[in-house]
Design an enzyme around this catalytic site. Sequence first.
Site, PDB file in Angstrom:
ATOM      1  N   ASP A   1      -0.262   2.681  -9.878  1.00  0.00           N
ATOM      2  CA  ASP A   1       0.088   4.332  -9.564  1.00  0.00           C
ATOM      3  C   ASP A   1       0.951   4.832 -10.842  1.00  0.00           C
ATOM      4  O   ASP A   1       1.523   4.249 -11.599  1.00  0.00           O
ATOM      5  CB  ASP A   1       0.948   4.500  -8.433  1.00  0.00           C
ATOM      6  CG  ASP A   1       1.902   3.367  -8.184  1.00  0.00           C
ATOM      7  OD1 ASP A   1       2.577   2.780  -8.987  1.00  0.00           O
ATOM      8  OD2 ASP A   1       2.155   3.192  -6.877  1.00  0.00           O
TER       9      ASP A   1
ATOM     10  N   ASN B   1       9.113   2.086   4.018  1.00  0.00           N
ATOM     11  CA  ASN B   1       8.410   2.576   5.025  1.00  0.00           C
ATOM     12  C   ASN B   1       6.993   1.658   5.385  1.00  0.00           C
ATOM     13  O   ASN B   1       6.242   2.077   5.797  1.00  0.00           O
ATOM     14  CB  ASN B   1       8.178   3.940   5.055  1.00  0.00           C
ATOM     15  CG  ASN B   1       7.204   4.332   3.684  1.00  0.00           C
ATOM     16  OD1 ASN B   1       7.069   3.405   2.903  1.00  0.00           O
ATOM     17  ND2 ASN B   1       7.132   5.522   3.446  1.00  0.00           N
TER      18      ASN B   1
ATOM     19  N   HIS C   1       4.884   1.337   2.753  1.00  0.00           N
ATOM     20  CA  HIS C   1       3.958   1.726   1.740  1.00  0.00           C
ATOM     21  C   HIS C   1       3.364   0.724   0.811  1.00  0.00           C
ATOM     22  O   HIS C   1       4.406  -0.326   0.372  1.00  0.00           O
ATOM     23  CB  HIS C   1       4.194   2.869   1.212  1.00  0.00           C
ATOM     24  CG  HIS C   1       5.071   3.162  -0.057  1.00  0.00           C
ATOM     25  ND1 HIS C   1       5.871   4.110  -0.327  1.00  0.00           N
ATOM     26  CD2 HIS C   1       5.547   2.036  -0.782  1.00  0.00           C
ATOM     27  CE1 HIS C   1       6.698   3.899  -1.180  1.00  0.00           C
ATOM     28  NE2 HIS C   1       6.557   2.554  -1.683  1.00  0.00           N
TER      29      HIS C   1
ATOM     30  N   GLU D   1       1.096   5.916   1.712  1.00  0.00           N
ATOM     31  CA  GLU D   1       2.129   5.954   2.659  1.00  0.00           C
ATOM     32  C   GLU D   1       1.586   5.846   3.983  1.00  0.00           C
ATOM     33  O   GLU D   1       0.455   5.910   4.299  1.00  0.00           O
ATOM     34  CB  GLU D   1       2.648   7.353   2.235  1.00  0.00           C
ATOM     35  CG  GLU D   1       3.343   7.630   1.180  1.00  0.00           C
ATOM     36  CD  GLU D   1       4.552   7.081   0.714  1.00  0.00           C
ATOM     37  OE1 GLU D   1       4.976   6.194   1.601  1.00  0.00           O
ATOM     38  OE2 GLU D   1       5.354   7.457  -0.348  1.00  0.00           O
TER      39      GLU D   1
HETATM   40  C1  F6R Z   1       5.310   0.881  -7.439  1.00  0.00           C
HETATM   41  C2  F6R Z   1       4.659   1.241  -6.242  1.00  0.00           C
HETATM   42  C3  F6R Z   1       5.567   1.181  -5.055  1.00  0.00           C
HETATM   43  C4  F6R Z   1       6.801   0.096  -4.994  1.00  0.00           C
HETATM   44  C5  F6R Z   1       7.449   0.116  -3.924  1.00  0.00           C
HETATM   45  C6  F6R Z   1       8.887  -0.545  -3.841  1.00  0.00           C
HETATM   46  O1  F6R Z   1       4.163   0.784  -8.610  1.00  0.00           O
HETATM   47  O2  F6R Z   1       3.396   1.157  -5.948  1.00  0.00           O
HETATM   48  O3  F6R Z   1       4.689   0.686  -3.759  1.00  0.00           O
HETATM   49  O4  F6R Z   1       6.135  -1.193  -4.989  1.00  0.00           O
HETATM   50  O5  F6R Z   1       8.071   1.441  -3.608  1.00  0.00           O
HETATM   51  O6  F6R Z   1       9.711  -0.207  -4.821  1.00  0.00           O
HETATM   52  P1  F6R Z   1      10.887  -0.874  -5.216  1.00  0.00           P
HETATM   53  O7  F6R Z   1      10.427  -2.395  -5.904  1.00  0.00           O
HETATM   54  O8  F6R Z   1      11.512  -0.112  -6.247  1.00  0.00           O
HETATM   55  O9  F6R Z   1      11.623  -1.070  -4.203  1.00  0.00           O
END
Ligand code: F6R
Length: 248
Positions: A71, A140, A142, A147
């Site tokens: 992303d 959450n 995702h 989401e």
């Molecule tokens: C990052 C992504 C997100 C993260 C998730 C966890 O490219 O797509 O889904 O993997 O938000 O983020 P952290 O590792 O910062 O807790």
Amino acid sequence: MSRKIHVEILDDAEAVGRKAAARILAVVERKPEAVLGLATGSTPIPAYRELVKLAHERKVSFAGVKTFNLDEYLGLSGSHPQSYRQYMNRYLFEHLDIPLWQTALPDGAASDPEAECAAFEARIRAAGGVDLWLLGIGSNGHIGFNEPGAPRDCRTRVASLAPSTIEASAKDFGGAAGVPRQALTAGVATILEAREILLLATGAGKAPAVAGALEGPITPQLPASYLQAHPSCAFVLDRAAASKLVKP
Ligand code: F6R
């Protein structure tokens, strides 16, 4: 209930990083032209650090590897300091011999974001699909910026960030008001097409989402639960992230 997702529980985030790095390196050693799917965020940082170290120690070349990141924030160009492109360059690409043109993230500043998303999907297909996709998980549930509510068949698209995701990113943007509200993200279907998936989770904040993803029903309300249907998926967790599992 027999679980299809392989679960590994390790002591701490560093051990999770070492395990992930070893797996990624094994894929590249077996297939020097491997196609890797990658993630950003705080979770994979130890994995990238260890991967760089191992690649140098074992003299493993990434010159033939192609990468696709999950992303990018809508509206941020690759030169923006908070862009995921800058993150990837800083934590990984600059330290490997991979040519930057073989590393792809959706372009957050594309003039036509929908066309950019379609081009990203086409580029993955042209590369022959992803061999291993490294994922994190949101508190959450995702994956990428898919989401709660994201359907199983969604593909790379512009998606809106959930309020808890905006909150989690606030520290990087000097407060929640500065966080982009939308992102270009690989879809659930895009991710599930990877031949292998490796999800990392560390810290107690992830424990409820991890438990739901592994032990709850497959539901759009917790997008990581879609991974239960993948034929080759592993979760590598530290003890804190595994702490709410009924059957660890
Ligand atoms: C990052 C992504 C997100 C993260 C998730 C966890 O490219 O797509 O889904 O993997 O938000 O983020 P952290 O590792 O910062 O807790």
